[in-house]
Design an enzyme around this catalytic site. Structure first.
Site, mmCIF file in Angstrom:
data_model
loop_
_atom_site.group_PDB
_atom_site.id
_atom_site.type_symbol
_atom_site.label_atom_id
_atom_site.label_comp_id
_atom_site.label_asym_id
_atom_site.label_seq_id
_atom_site.Cartn_x
_atom_site.Cartn_y
_atom_site.Cartn_z
ATOM 1 N N TYR A 101 -15.373 -51.427 -70.284
ATOM 2 C CA TYR A 101 -16.400 -51.563 -69.617
ATOM 3 C C TYR A 101 -17.401 -52.437 -71.026
ATOM 4 C CZ TYR A 101 -21.532 -52.021 -68.015
ATOM 5 O OH TYR A 101 -22.973 -53.223 -67.690
ATOM 6 N N GLU A 189 -22.328 -58.928 -66.525
ATOM 7 C CA GLU A 189 -21.460 -57.755 -66.762
ATOM 8 C C GLU A 189 -20.104 -57.962 -66.565
ATOM 9 O OE1 GLU A 189 -22.288 -53.401 -65.411
ATOM 10 O OE2 GLU A 189 -21.192 -53.952 -63.663
#
Ligand code: GDP
Ligand code: MN
Length: 396
Positions: A101, A189
């Protein structure tokens, strides 16, 4: 403003971040053709402005062109968290060894951007953020200096990125930070950031949310704006010149002056209820504005009662009353209205409203209590719209 994955990926690619080869499509036929062109296997991905598509069945692997066509057929028209899928992205499937992530957003408490990195990326990151926040490493770059190479390397060490990928992930983190700063983003992101079987890195997903207040200097990206169904009312209000923000409760709110409206939200909360929106008609609102405001609030299907709280200064009670009467004349509202009028021409306003199908109360607190009662009484916390990345989660 949110970008679709394929749009965000194009921005990442132009910043030098590796992405899989892919094509946006809108029909099953095009999806099959794209699959053959790109080389199999491919993933067929729903393009909607919400996270959690994988869990909702909006991401499917296809080993043949026929499979890609069938998946496209199944995904198009699908409902994902209230949004209808109208676009797809077909991309070359990755050979995944591990999912990381990586995200950049604003940390309001620290008044700095925060870069977050975790080796437990993928679809469960929200749960990880809630249950094991220490599994997410964080760095807070100085916005005047940018995200510096040693900070990026330290972040990779903190997150336990495998040694062979540290330099590569650090490089991508710096590039993603540059995208975040350069596009005036609120969130940038990559989740998951794939480590592939051959050790190479690839952005598996991309999310980019821009600050609406900065769109004037992001002309190219601003053109990509799509007004979602849930944002139509906000856009309409903006065009009419008043501020409207939709919330999750069921008591509709109209007031004049941002401070009074904030106070009204608190009064509803104190009475055990939940506001459905923030709406400030502004100072000096005339009949037509009040009418438009009431129509917008009533257009929200969650609204079960409406609380109108007016303290007349330059806004006149009689104008407000005329606006309300104009709505009542067209049709009987589907929910009860509660009003508290005071200040300039309040007396005249109340006179005009005599006999109209609404409840009048003398004080804000009494009016709030009545509106909450009419909406069905004090209730539990409304559900949060979850599954939208880490921005909703507490950062520390
Ligand atoms: P989201 O659920 O909306 O965040 O959509 P993502 O693009 O992040 O995809 C969700 C999940 O689908 C990922 O975590 C992967 O496990 C899987 N996925 C996405 N792309 C690929 C791919 O190219 N190959 C494979 N095998 N799985 C993928
Ligand atoms: Mn994702």
């Amino acid at each position: 403003m949110k970008l679709h994955e394929f749009q965000a990926k194009a921005v990442l690619a132009s910043a030098g971040i590796p992405i899989p080869e892919g094509r946006p499509t809108a029909t099953p036929e095009d999806a099959a053709a794209a699959a053959s062109k790109l080389g199999l296997p491919v993933v067929v991905k729903a393009q909607v402005h919400v996270g959690g598509r994988g869990k909702a069945g909006g991401i499917k692997l296809a080993k043949t062109a026929d499979e890609a066509r069938a998946h496209a057929k199944a995904i198009l028209g699908m409902d994902i968290k209230g949004l209808r899928v109208e676009k797809l992205y077909v991309e070359r499937a990755a050979r995944i060894a591990k999912e990381l992530y990586l995200g950049v957003t604003l940390d309001r408490d620290r008044r700095r951007p925060v870069v977050m990195l975790s080796t437990v990326g993928g679809m469960e990151i929200e749960e990880v953020a809630a249950s094991d926040p220490e599994k997410i490493a964080r760095g807070w770059p100085n916005p005047l200096l940018g995200f510096l190479p040693f900070e990026a390397r330290a972040l990779c060490v903190d997150a336990d990125v495998p040694a062979a990928q540290r330099a590569g992930v650090a490089e991508i983190a710096m590039k993603l930070y540059r995208v975040y700063a350069g596009t005036d983003a609120m969130l940038a992101e990559i989740n998951p950031l794939f480590i592939q079987e051959d050790g190479s890195l690839l952005a598996g997903d991309a999310k980019l949310e821009l600050d609406d207040n900065a769109l004037y200097r992001q002309a190219d990206l601003a053109k990509l704006k799509e007004v979602g169904k849930d944002e139509e009312a906000e856009e309409r209000a903006r065009a009419l010149g008043f501020s409207y923000v939709q919330l999750d409760g069921d008591v509709g709110i109209i007031g004049n002056g941002a401070g009074l409206v904030m106070g009204t939200l608190d009064a509803v909360r104190n009475a055990g209820g939940h506001a459905a929106n923030f709406l400030d008609v502004g100072g000096g609102a005339r009949e037509s504005v009040v009418k438009a405001a009431l129509e917008i609030v009533l257009s929200n299907p969650r609204v079960k009662s409406v609380l109108i709280n007016i303290f007349g200064g330059i806004t006149r009670g009689d104008e407000v009353a005329k606006g309300i009467l104009a709505v009542l004349r067209d049709s009987k509202p589907r929910v009860p209205l509660v009003i508290r009028l005071s200040g300039t021409e309040a007396e005249a306003g109340r006179k005009l409203l005599e006999g109209a199908p609404l409840v009048s109360r003398a004080t804000m607190d009494e009016a709030a209590e009545e509106a909450v009662r009419l909406a069905g009484g004090a209730g539990a916390e409304p559900p949060r719209r979850a599954g939208d990345g880490l921005t909703g989660a507490k950062l520390q």
